[in-house]
Design a protein around this motif. Structure first.
Motif, PDB file in Angstrom:
ATOM      1  N   VAL A  17       0.847  -1.196   0.000  1.00  0.00           N
ATOM      2  CA  VAL A  17       0.000   0.000   0.000  1.00  0.00           C
ATOM      3  C   VAL A  17       0.884   1.250   0.000  1.00  0.00           C
ATOM      4  O   VAL A  17       0.709   2.168  -0.816  1.00  0.00           O
ATOM      5  CB  VAL A  17      -0.957   0.003   1.215  1.00  0.00           C
ATOM      6  CG1 VAL A  17      -1.761   1.290   1.259  1.00  0.00           C
ATOM      7  CG2 VAL A  17      -1.874  -1.206   1.159  1.00  0.00           C
ATOM      8  N   HIS A 113      -8.684   4.958   4.868  1.00  0.00           N
ATOM      9  CA  HIS A 113      -8.020   3.746   5.375  1.00  0.00           C
ATOM     10  C   HIS A 113      -8.585   3.396   6.747  1.00  0.00           C
ATOM     11  O   HIS A 113      -8.501   4.205   7.673  1.00  0.00           O
ATOM     12  CB  HIS A 113      -6.504   3.978   5.491  1.00  0.00           C
ATOM     13  CG  HIS A 113      -5.796   4.047   4.169  1.00  0.00           C
ATOM     14  ND1 HIS A 113      -4.426   4.129   4.057  1.00  0.00           N
ATOM     15  CD2 HIS A 113      -6.270   4.014   2.903  1.00  0.00           C
ATOM     16  CE1 HIS A 113      -4.087   4.164   2.771  1.00  0.00           C
ATOM     17  NE2 HIS A 113      -5.191   4.105   2.054  1.00  0.00           N
ATOM     18  N   LEU A 142      -8.741   1.268   2.133  1.00  0.00           N
ATOM     19  CA  LEU A 142      -8.121   0.111   2.786  1.00  0.00           C
ATOM     20  C   LEU A 142      -9.088  -0.372   3.866  1.00  0.00           C
ATOM     21  O   LEU A 142      -9.463   0.402   4.747  1.00  0.00           O
ATOM     22  CB  LEU A 142      -6.788   0.554   3.388  1.00  0.00           C
ATOM     23  CG  LEU A 142      -5.876  -0.495   4.006  1.00  0.00           C
ATOM     24  CD1 LEU A 142      -5.454  -1.544   2.982  1.00  0.00           C
ATOM     25  CD2 LEU A 142      -4.626   0.189   4.579  1.00  0.00           C
ATOM     26  N   HIS A 247      -7.143  -3.614  -0.307  1.00  0.00           N
ATOM     27  CA  HIS A 247      -6.820  -2.247  -0.746  1.00  0.00           C
ATOM     28  C   HIS A 247      -7.294  -2.041  -2.172  1.00  0.00           C
ATOM     29  O   HIS A 247      -7.012  -2.877  -3.031  1.00  0.00           O
ATOM     30  CB  HIS A 247      -5.294  -2.060  -0.689  1.00  0.00           C
ATOM     31  CG  HIS A 247      -4.845  -0.677  -1.029  1.00  0.00           C
ATOM     32  ND1 HIS A 247      -3.775  -0.420  -1.855  1.00  0.00           N
ATOM     33  CD2 HIS A 247      -5.316   0.546  -0.642  1.00  0.00           C
ATOM     34  CE1 HIS A 247      -3.590   0.875  -1.956  1.00  0.00           C
ATOM     35  NE2 HIS A 247      -4.512   1.492  -1.235  1.00  0.00           N
TER      36      HIS A 247
END
Ligand SMILES: C[S@@+](CC[C@H](N)C(=O)[O-])C[C@H]1O[C@@H](n2cnc3c(N)ncnc32)[C@H](O)[C@@H]1O
Length: 253
Positions: A17, A113, A142, A247
């Motif tokens: 990521v 995220h 994410l 992700h």
């Protein structure tokens, strides 16, 4: 006292990521050009700055929106300690109020995220995140993966929890589960596909295999071997879909 034998250090964890975000920063800098100013990042649910502070250290101007005052206090102190306080702007708000608090900001890179697991309406949250992304910019989502969580419960002997997580539509083990949902790859990509302004660019698993290599195994492979394996596994189904976090990267058209 007898000296303990030195432990073989674990191979460094490969973060696909972070690598994708670094690539995107380089592309965003190129889009902006030499006089275009710093790359603008919006980190929604950015918490105490695990992603925001490193991005500010890489020269970005980062706005963090988070509903928790405590998390933002930690973020401010972390940014100060890292010497990037001037580049990190903390705003306390719910993702529902994103457009209001960011005052029309269109960021080159928008992060959600560890956010969709907690919000009331993940489709509405993705819509708000997409609207805050500049045309040509990137949205990075994410999210906790459902299947890794099932496997983790099984190996720790919590078979009942594992069965409930697998059969519950939201991937929860019960009412006391702190997460409102866990997603699989199909569910996460469907949220992106539902947004006309987004084009899905990449789907990958975050930390698929590297964490499984036993620490004491001297011949586990060179860091380059581990990195190559992790990179390959991160985009290879079904390994990709078993990652602890899924992700996706989506481009704003
Ligand atoms: C698991 S943490 C993730 C922190 C960071 N993004 C990371 O990946 O390490 C989730 C964060 O989302 C925030 N959050 C939860 N629901 C939210 C909402 N509806 N709007 C804004 N922030 C929210 C929480 O306060 C928390 O800081």
């Amino acid at each position: 006292m007898t000296a303990r034998p030195a432990r073989t250090p674990a191979p460094p964890v490969v973060d696909v990521v972070a690598a994708s975000l670094r690539d995107e920063l380089a592309a965003a800098r190129a889009r902006r050009g030499i006089d275009g100013g710093a790359v603008r990042v919006l980190d929604v649910g950015g918490g105490s700055g695990a992603w925001a502070v490193p991005l500010a250290e890489q020269g970005c101007e980062v706005t963090v929106v988070d509903s928790s005052a405590n998390a933002l206090a930690v973020l401010r102190s972390r940014a100060r300690d890292a010497g990037v306080a001037a580049a990190v702007h903390a705003l306390q708000a719910d993702v529902d109020a994103l457009a209001t608090v960011t005052d029309g900001l269109h960021a080159d890179l928008v992060l959600g995220h560890g956010l969709l697991e907690y919000v009331d309406d993940p489709a509405a949250a993705v819509r708000s995140l997409a609207a805050a992304t500049a045309p040509g910019g990137l949205l990075s989502l994410l999210v906790a993966g459902r299947y890794a969580a099932v496997l983790a419960r099984v190996v720790s002997g919590r078979v009942g929890d594992a069965r409930r997580m697998l059969s519950d539509p939201a991937g929860r083990w019960g009412p006391a589960d702190q997460l409102l949902r866990r997603l699989d790859t199909a569910e996460l990509t469907a949220l992106v596909d539902a947004e006309e302004s987004l084009t899905l660019e990449r789907v990958q698993g975050h930390r698929v295999l590297a964490d499984l290599i036993p620490e004491a195994m001297a011949d586990a492979g060179t860091p380059a071997d581990v990195a190559a394996l992790e990179e390959l596994a991160s985009t290879t189904p079904p390994l990709r879909d078993l990652a602890s976090r899924i992700h996706v990267l989506a481009r704003r058209v």
